[in-house]
Write a protein that holds these residues in place. Structure first.
Motif, PDB file in Angstrom:
ATOM      1  N   ASP A  32       0.720  -1.087  -0.032  1.00  0.00           N
ATOM      2  CA  ASP A  32       0.039   0.000   0.029  1.00  0.00           C
ATOM      3  C   ASP A  32       0.812   1.382  -0.001  1.00  0.00           C
ATOM      4  O   ASP A  32       0.371   2.386   0.038  1.00  0.00           O
ATOM      5  CB  ASP A  32      -0.978  -0.075   1.276  1.00  0.00           C
ATOM      6  N   ALA A  33       1.913   1.302  -0.195  1.00  0.00           N
ATOM      7  CA  ALA A  33       3.173   2.385  -0.171  1.00  0.00           C
ATOM      8  C   ALA A  33       3.136   3.274  -1.520  1.00  0.00           C
ATOM      9  O   ALA A  33       2.552   2.819  -2.608  1.00  0.00           O
ATOM     10  CB  ALA A  33       4.455   1.923   0.109  1.00  0.00           C
ATOM     11  N   ASP A  34       3.329   4.424  -1.444  1.00  0.00           N
ATOM     12  CA  ASP A  34       3.535   5.257  -2.503  1.00  0.00           C
ATOM     13  C   ASP A  34       4.915   4.743  -3.205  1.00  0.00           C
ATOM     14  O   ASP A  34       5.757   5.461  -2.831  1.00  0.00           O
ATOM     15  CB  ASP A  34       3.388   6.845  -2.260  1.00  0.00           C
ATOM     16  N   LEU A  35       4.927   4.201  -4.225  1.00  0.00           N
ATOM     17  CA  LEU A  35       6.174   3.888  -4.807  1.00  0.00           C
ATOM     18  C   LEU A  35       6.692   4.777  -5.521  1.00  0.00           C
ATOM     19  O   LEU A  35       8.113   4.715  -5.875  1.00  0.00           O
ATOM     20  CB  LEU A  35       5.978   2.546  -5.746  1.00  0.00           C
ATOM     21  N   ALA A  36       6.109   6.003  -5.833  1.00  0.00           N
ATOM     22  CA  ALA A  36       6.887   7.046  -6.548  1.00  0.00           C
ATOM     23  C   ALA A  36       7.521   7.764  -5.359  1.00  0.00           C
ATOM     24  O   ALA A  36       8.561   8.701  -5.979  1.00  0.00           O
ATOM     25  CB  ALA A  36       5.906   7.861  -7.030  1.00  0.00           C
ATOM     26  N   ASN A  37       7.578   7.731  -4.158  1.00  0.00           N
ATOM     27  CA  ASN A  37       8.313   8.348  -3.260  1.00  0.00           C
ATOM     28  C   ASN A  37       9.515   7.615  -3.152  1.00  0.00           C
ATOM     29  O   ASN A  37       9.720   6.546  -3.155  1.00  0.00           O
ATOM     30  CB  ASN A  37       7.653   8.141  -2.082  1.00  0.00           C
ATOM     31  N   HIS A  79      30.298   2.254 -11.475  1.00  0.00           N
ATOM     32  CA  HIS A  79      29.988   3.041 -12.632  1.00  0.00           C
ATOM     33  C   HIS A  79      28.875   2.302 -13.177  1.00  0.00           C
ATOM     34  O   HIS A  79      28.979   1.145 -13.730  1.00  0.00           O
ATOM     35  CB  HIS A  79      30.970   3.452 -13.280  1.00  0.00           C
ATOM     36  N   ALA A  80      27.289   2.805 -13.045  1.00  0.00           N
ATOM     37  CA  ALA A  80      26.280   2.057 -13.905  1.00  0.00           C
ATOM     38  C   ALA A  80      25.344   2.967 -14.465  1.00  0.00           C
ATOM     39  O   ALA A  80      24.536   3.538 -13.770  1.00  0.00           O
ATOM     40  CB  ALA A  80      25.478   1.094 -12.953  1.00  0.00           C
ATOM     41  N   ALA A  81      25.598   3.540 -15.602  1.00  0.00           N
ATOM     42  CA  ALA A  81      24.722   4.436 -16.341  1.00  0.00           C
ATOM     43  C   ALA A  81      23.566   3.950 -17.225  1.00  0.00           C
ATOM     44  O   ALA A  81      23.687   2.971 -17.657  1.00  0.00           O
ATOM     45  CB  ALA A  81      25.640   5.265 -17.077  1.00  0.00           C
ATOM     46  N   PHE A  82      22.383   4.713 -16.941  1.00  0.00           N
ATOM     47  CA  PHE A  82      21.325   4.636 -17.731  1.00  0.00           C
ATOM     48  C   PHE A  82      21.151   5.456 -18.387  1.00  0.00           C
ATOM     49  O   PHE A  82      21.491   6.687 -18.080  1.00  0.00           O
ATOM     50  CB  PHE A  82      20.027   4.199 -16.784  1.00  0.00           C
ATOM     51  N   SER A  83      20.563   6.095 -19.599  1.00  0.00           N
ATOM     52  CA  SER A  83      19.792   6.978 -20.131  1.00  0.00           C
ATOM     53  C   SER A  83      18.942   7.904 -19.438  1.00  0.00           C
ATOM     54  O   SER A  83      18.317   7.360 -18.390  1.00  0.00           O
ATOM     55  CB  SER A  83      19.161   6.820 -21.592  1.00  0.00           C
ATOM     56  N   TYR A  84      18.849   9.084 -19.703  1.00  0.00           N
ATOM     57  CA  TYR A  84      18.073  10.131 -18.886  1.00  0.00           C
ATOM     58  C   TYR A  84      16.471   9.527 -19.283  1.00  0.00           C
ATOM     59  O   TYR A  84      15.792   9.648 -18.316  1.00  0.00           O
ATOM     60  CB  TYR A  84      18.239  11.411 -19.538  1.00  0.00           C
ATOM     61  N   ALA A  85      16.127   9.172 -20.387  1.00  0.00           N
ATOM     62  CA  ALA A  85      14.731   8.860 -20.872  1.00  0.00           C
ATOM     63  C   ALA A  85      14.685   7.592 -19.993  1.00  0.00           C
ATOM     64  O   ALA A  85      13.573   7.496 -19.311  1.00  0.00           O
ATOM     65  CB  ALA A  85      14.527   8.424 -21.964  1.00  0.00           C
ATOM     66  N   GLU A  86      15.527   6.599 -19.525  1.00  0.00           N
ATOM     67  CA  GLU A  86      15.056   5.508 -18.875  1.00  0.00           C
ATOM     68  C   GLU A  86      15.117   5.766 -17.117  1.00  0.00           C
ATOM     69  O   GLU A  86      14.158   5.288 -16.609  1.00  0.00           O
ATOM     70  CB  GLU A  86      16.470   4.390 -18.781  1.00  0.00           C
ATOM     71  N   LYS A  87      15.860   6.722 -16.778  1.00  0.00           N
ATOM     72  CA  LYS A  87      15.727   6.975 -15.474  1.00  0.00           C
ATOM     73  C   LYS A  87      14.336   7.847 -15.119  1.00  0.00           C
ATOM     74  O   LYS A  87      13.711   7.304 -14.305  1.00  0.00           O
ATOM     75  CB  LYS A  87      16.822   8.118 -15.136  1.00  0.00           C
ATOM     76  N   VAL A  88      14.059   8.707 -16.120  1.00  0.00           N
ATOM     77  CA  VAL A  88      12.811   9.652 -15.996  1.00  0.00           C
ATOM     78  C   VAL A  88      11.593   8.719 -16.125  1.00  0.00           C
ATOM     79  O   VAL A  88      10.545   8.892 -15.165  1.00  0.00           O
ATOM     80  CB  VAL A  88      12.869  10.606 -16.746  1.00  0.00           C
ATOM     81  N   GLY A  89      11.883   7.726 -16.998  1.00  0.00           N
ATOM     82  CA  GLY A  89      10.535   6.787 -17.093  1.00  0.00           C
ATOM     83  C   GLY A  89      10.189   6.000 -15.935  1.00  0.00           C
ATOM     84  O   GLY A  89       9.076   5.322 -15.772  1.00  0.00           O
ATOM     85  N   GLY A  90      11.488   5.803 -15.393  1.00  0.00           N
ATOM     86  CA  GLY A  90      11.070   4.680 -14.104  1.00  0.00           C
ATOM     87  C   GLY A  90      10.520   5.648 -12.814  1.00  0.00           C
ATOM     88  O   GLY A  90      10.459   4.970 -11.700  1.00  0.00           O
ATOM     89  N   ALA A  91      10.442   6.954 -12.867  1.00  0.00           N
ATOM     90  CA  ALA A  91      10.216   7.672 -11.523  1.00  0.00           C
ATOM     91  C   ALA A  91       8.956   7.174 -10.835  1.00  0.00           C
ATOM     92  O   ALA A  91       8.907   7.648  -9.571  1.00  0.00           O
ATOM     93  CB  ALA A  91      10.372   9.207 -12.007  1.00  0.00           C
ATOM     94  N   GLY A  92       8.015   6.682 -11.666  1.00  0.00           N
ATOM     95  CA  GLY A  92       6.832   6.320 -10.783  1.00  0.00           C
ATOM     96  C   GLY A  92       6.904   5.384 -10.185  1.00  0.00           C
ATOM     97  O   GLY A  92       5.919   5.111  -9.147  1.00  0.00           O
ATOM     98  N   ASN A  93       7.805   4.400  -9.924  1.00  0.00           N
ATOM     99  CA  ASN A  93       7.974   3.147  -9.109  1.00  0.00           C
ATOM    100  C   ASN A  93       9.406   3.027  -8.868  1.00  0.00           C
ATOM    101  O   ASN A  93      10.190   2.549  -9.499  1.00  0.00           O
ATOM    102  CB  ASN A  93       7.512   1.965  -9.717  1.00  0.00           C
TER     103      ASN A  93
END
Length: 468
Positions: A205-210, A318-332
């Motif tokens: 029941d947690a807010d996974l975007a937090n 060192h473990a890089a993801f793209s900006y789009a991947e990071k932003v796209g995952g922000a909801g969880n």
């Protein structure tokens, strides 16, 4: 007629005997002589007045994932960034698409890196099917070590983690025993799969975007239990076990309790030594890293473990993801891509610790270079001595390193928010690999200059003691 290719003059030189006011001569890619000031004749002279001459960093935990995922960076981009950060050798982890889990895949990755790397590189392999034939074949290919996870493969990434993820303890024991026969280290990302599943179930029941949900989903007990089980199993397995990215006071306590029971070592990373969860809250999804950056008490315990010789390596992960991947995952925050670029933070952050009196220069460079060379059996690296490889850095301890998207060379500069605005005392002035300058305020090297590094076949170092 010149006696040497290059002489570096007027630096304070970190030798195995400590800092010395000598000139350093290079020839044929090696250290040729340590000379009294002003002596010797060379084709090239580098005046390093006011600077420290140090062994280049050996980053034993690095992810480029090449040749897959060029949108996250390439061998060229990330080895250039590593050179700018004072890293002269990196060990590339086996996560790619597909996983580096056979001798054939080792050779494919070796060829790709050899064509494109600006600095030296070693390769990890996953132990794959755990058969002696396959595991030994990868060792024969010159890998530096094996890597496993004690967690399941992330959803949708089975081909990247096949033969790498072993959540079952019986398979972990098989991996330890199979790798022990090669006399190479086995590096483990250690978190208990069962306790991670329990923690995630408790968050229904947690807010996974937090951003706080990430820390809650991977509590320190998950890491500590997995490490304790591995250390207990290794008493029987007899492997050269190395625990990756230690994050917590609880795990440090486990390492202390098992000291001397088997051949094991442990590392941590700058994001655990210089950042806490409060910094993660400010950076959000860009600071999501597995295992998580934790609390101030955990950071304090890690520094104490370094002081006591419990943790003997500091590395980037060192473990890089793209900006789009990071932003796209922000909801969880549980499923968002984990990782942060660290190639240009590792050495400056530790130089800053030296400048602040938290650690000596000798110990900092053991953590960054010398101990890695010893643990992974690279006898010609990690120290400045006649006959050793001329992989070195010149640093100015009176200058500062500022971290921003404009100063970073990594392709992942747009996802380095965990360190945006950071200022470290100490700056890399020049990076030299095999006697040739690859960075001098800008990239001067060329793709393909980096050498493939391998331990001597079936050899045991004469002195593998680490500098506590």
């Amino acid at each position: 007629m010149a006696d040497y290719d290059t002489i570096i003059r007027n630096a304070e030189v970190l030798t195995p005997e400590g800092l010395r006011p000598v000139d350093v001569a290079l020839a044929g890619g090696s250290f040729a002589a340590l000379l009294p000031r002003g002596e010797g004749v060379s084709e090239q002279t580098i005046d390093a007045t006011g600077q420290h001459l140090l062994p280049g960093a050996i980053d034993i935990h690095f992810h480029i994932r090449a040749p897959a995922y060029p949108d996250r960076g390439t061998v060229e981009s990330e080895t250039q960034a590593a050179a700018a950060g004072g890293i002269t050798t990196l060990f590339e982890m086996p996560i790619s698409k597909p996983c580096c889990n056979t001798a054939e895949r080792v050779e494919i990755r070796r060829a790709h890196f050899a064509e494109h790397a600006f600095i030296n590189f070693g390769l990890y392999a996953a132990p794959g099917d755990l058969t002696d034939t396959s595991v030994q074949a990868m060792a024969a290919g010159g890998i530096v070590a094996y890597k496993i996870f004690t967690t399941p493969a992330p959803a949708g990434r089975d081909d990247e983690f096949f033969g790498l993820s072993f959540p079952d303890e019986a398979d972990q024991m098989r991996a330890l025993k199979a790798v022990a026969k090669t006399n190479l280290p086995i590096v483990v990302h250690a978190e208990s799969a069962q306790l991670l599943a329990l923690a995630e179930a408790d968050m229904i029941d947690a807010d996974l975007a937090n951003i706080d949900s990430h820390l809650a989903s991977r509590p320190a007990i998950c890491e500590a239990v997995a490490v304790a089980k591995l250390l207990l199993m290794n008493i029987e397995a007899g492997a050269k076990l190395h625990i990756a990215h230690v994050t917590s006071a609880l795990t440090v306590d486990v390492l202390r309790r098992f000291a001397g029971t088997s051949d094991f070592s442990a590392e941590t990373c700058p994001h655990y030594l210089f950042r806490t969860h409060e910094d993660v809250r400010r950076a959000g999804v860009f600071a999501k890293i597995n295992p998580p950056v934790r609390l101030q008490a955990d950071q304090d315990a890690l520094w104490q473990a370094i002081a006591d010789g419990i943790i003997t390596h500091v590395t980037t992960d060192h473990a890089a993801f793209s900006y789009a991947e990071k932003v796209g995952g922000a909801g969880n925050m549980v499923t968002a891509p984990p990782g942060s670029p660290g190639s240009e933070v590792l050495v400056p952050s530790m130089l800053d610790a030296v400048a602040r009196g938290r650690i000596s220069m000798e110990k900092a460079m053991a953590l960054l270079s010398g101990n890695g060379a010893k643990r992974f059996n690279l006898p010609s690296k990690g120290h400045i001595a006649v006959g050793a490889d001329a992989d070195l850095i010149l640093v100015d301890m009176n200058a500062k390193t500022k971290i921003s998207p404009e100063t970073l060379l990594t392709f992942a500069r747009d996802v380095a928010q965990l360190y945006y605005g950071a200022e470290f005392q100490g700056r890399i002035q020049r990076t030299i690999v095999a006697g040739q300058t690859v960075y001098d305020g800008g990239i001067e090297g060329r793709a393909g200059w980096g050498h493939y590094v391998s331990p001597p076949a079936a050899a045991t170092p004469a002195d593998s003691r680490l500098s506590a």
